[in-house]
Design an enzyme around this catalytic site. Structure first.
Site, short mmCIF file in Angstrom:
data_model
loop_
_atom_site.label_atom_id
_atom_site.label_comp_id
_atom_site.label_asym_id
_atom_site.label_seq_id
_atom_site.Cartn_x
_atom_site.Cartn_y
_atom_site.Cartn_z
N VAL A 52 22.15 51.87 25.89
CA VAL A 52 22.97 52.86 26.59
C VAL A 52 24.17 52.22 27.26
CG1 VAL A 52 21.71 52.66 28.78
CG2 VAL A 52 22.78 54.84 28.18
N LYS A 53 24.10 50.92 27.53
CA LYS A 53 25.15 50.24 28.28
C LYS A 53 26.47 50.14 27.50
CE LYS A 53 22.65 49.17 31.96
NZ LYS A 53 22.97 49.62 33.31
N ASP A 54 26.42 50.37 26.19
CA ASP A 54 27.68 50.36 25.43
C ASP A 54 28.67 51.37 26.00
OD1 ASP A 54 26.39 48.59 23.81
OD2 ASP A 54 26.41 49.83 22.01
N ALA A 59 30.18 50.05 29.36
CA ALA A 59 30.91 48.80 29.14
C ALA A 59 32.31 49.10 28.62
CB ALA A 59 30.15 47.90 28.17
#
Length: 456
Positions: free
Chosen positions: A46-48, A51
């Site tokens: 999910v951090k894409d 970021a």
């Protein structure tokens, strides 16, 4: 069949992840439960989303200039998202990680061109060697560098307000009643939660916290209690600081989950739903299990699973690692696991018209204490030593007595994937065994003795 379009670069594939209904692991829970499976993002987490948002915000504000260096403290997944953005956009990346993070995460970051600094876990957040402090120091020392600091960067929550929340709302056709997610930096629950609450303020936001983290107590009392802080194993959730991205005002409840339960449920999700997920996914699902009494058949629950299990094969999915921490034992296994220990032996039964003396002979020969009773291929009763003893105490002869005259109710039939803890609840002073349905034509038995031996 509909096909996706061609993309100009890997960053364009971020988002639009699937919502998948869960069926087996939660069949005892009345609500409809969906998984928002974020490992479909190109960086497998999910951090894409955040970021990329933080990088683009920094470019727009002039904080990040061509040829610059991005420096971030990360549990691994944000670093991976930043790595993708830096590769496409031409920046150098430095990541600081705590030493509790999996080796797979570190290796992947290095493979994607990041420079990795591994920092000790068991130090205070403001200690010079903490992964926060090291990132801050490098940012001051390296010219033309940008330190996103995902914990306080508003782009973190905004990414989920702009993408994750709207996707969930549309995918559930506005029927979502509960959103469940592990809380670390707080961007996911706060950003997506804000969007969902704007659509329907009655939607409940439940955050998964871990023992050793400050979130739950702070949310409930307003007290930042340093006594709550201690080292824990779970990766990606909980904090020893209060990130600005955690909007405590919109979160309805924090639920603490043990390291063990998070690990066990992570493995269960793989085995029962085919979802090979990261450690925090098990913690997020555990919240639903622990809060299930508050759910009804009308509820639609969405639990967000952060990342892919490939980053944890040396930990959660490694039997030795689990066993060394006391996480892997028969308490976490299913009925089938216990049956398999004697699955090569046939299930002994007796018929309703057989003589009780025949049953006594079987009990003696096979050193068992109970036998299922069958008629026309169906389980219609049971007989055990106690029933036979009661007859003999009454001075009755069992020589010509038939099974149907003294048999008790049939043993309960359970599915093979039932957790042993749930099987235990069905066995009591009146029920000495259960029948395990392996398939339509094959059954086996778990006795009180089997459970005691496995769970002592």
């Amino acid at each position: 069949m509909a096909f996706r379009k061609a993309y100009n670069n890997i960053l364009e594939t971020i988002g639009d992840t699937p919502l998948v209904r869960m069926n087996k692991i939660c069949k005892h829970i009345p609500a409809t439960i969906y998984a928002k499976v974020e490992y479909f993002n190109p960086g497998h987490s999910v951090k894409d989303r955040m970021a990329l948002q933080m990088i683009e915000d920094a470019e727009a504000s002039g904080q990040l200039k061509p040829g610059g260096t991005v420096i971030e403290c990360t549990s691994g997944n944000t670093g991976m998202g930043l790595a993708l953005a830096c590769i496409v956009k031409g920046y150098k990346l430095i990541c600081t990680l705590s030493d509790k993070q999996s080796k797979e995460k570190m290796d992947i970051l290095r493979a994607m061109g990041a420079e990795v600094y591994v920092c000790p876990t068991n130090v205070a957040a403001d200690h010079p060697d903490s992964y926060y402090s090291v990132a801050s120091r490098l940012n001051k020392e390296i010219p033309n560098s940008f330190y996103p600091f995902q914990y306080d960067n508003p782009g973190n929550a905004r990414a989920h307000y702009l993408t994750t929340g709207p996707e969930i709302w549309e995918q559930t056709e506005g029927k979502i009643t509960h959103f469940v997610v592990g809380v670390g930096t707080g961007g996911t629950i706060s950003g997506a939660g804000k969007y969902l609450k704007e659509k329907n303020p009655n939607i409940k936001l439940w955050g998964a916290d871990t023992y050793g983290s400050v979130f739950k107590k702070y949310h409930e009392t307003g007290e930042f209690d340093e006594n709550e802080i201690y080292s824990y194993i779970t990766e990606g959730i909980g904090e020893d600081i209060l990130p600005k991205n955690v909007d405590f005002s919109i979160i309805d409840h924090f639920e603490k989950v043990t390291d063990k339960d998070g690990a066990v449920y992570t493995r269960e999700l793989a085995r029962k739903e085919g979802l090979l997920l990261g450690y925090s996914a098990g913690s997020a699902y555990a919240v639903i299990e622990q809060m299930k009494d508050e759910l009804t058949a009308d509820d639609v629950v969405v639990v967000l699973f952060h990342d892919h299990g490939s980053r944890y094969v040396g930990k959660v999915y490694n039997d030795d690692w689990m066993r060394d921490r006391g996480f892997l034992n028969d308490r976490n296994k299913s009925a089938l696991d216990l049956v398999n220990k004697h699955g090569d032996k046939p299930l002994l039964t007796v018929g309703t018209e057989e003589l009780v003396s025949h049953a006594v002979e079987k009990l003696r020969k096979y050193d068992i204490s109970q036998i299922p009773v069958v008629q026309d291929g169906k389980f219609v009763g049971s007989i055990d030593e106690r029933a036979i003893f009661d007859v003999m105490v009454e001075n009755k002869s069992i020589d010509n007595m038939k099974i149907k005259e003294i048999m008790s109710k049939p043993f309960p039939i359970v599915e093979s994937d039932m957790d042993l803890k749930d099987v235990m609840k069905m066995v009591n002073k009146n029920v000495s065994a259960v029948i395990v349905k392996i398939d339509n034509n094959k059954h086996h038995i778990i006795t009180r003795h089997d459970l005691i031996a496995a769970l002592h």
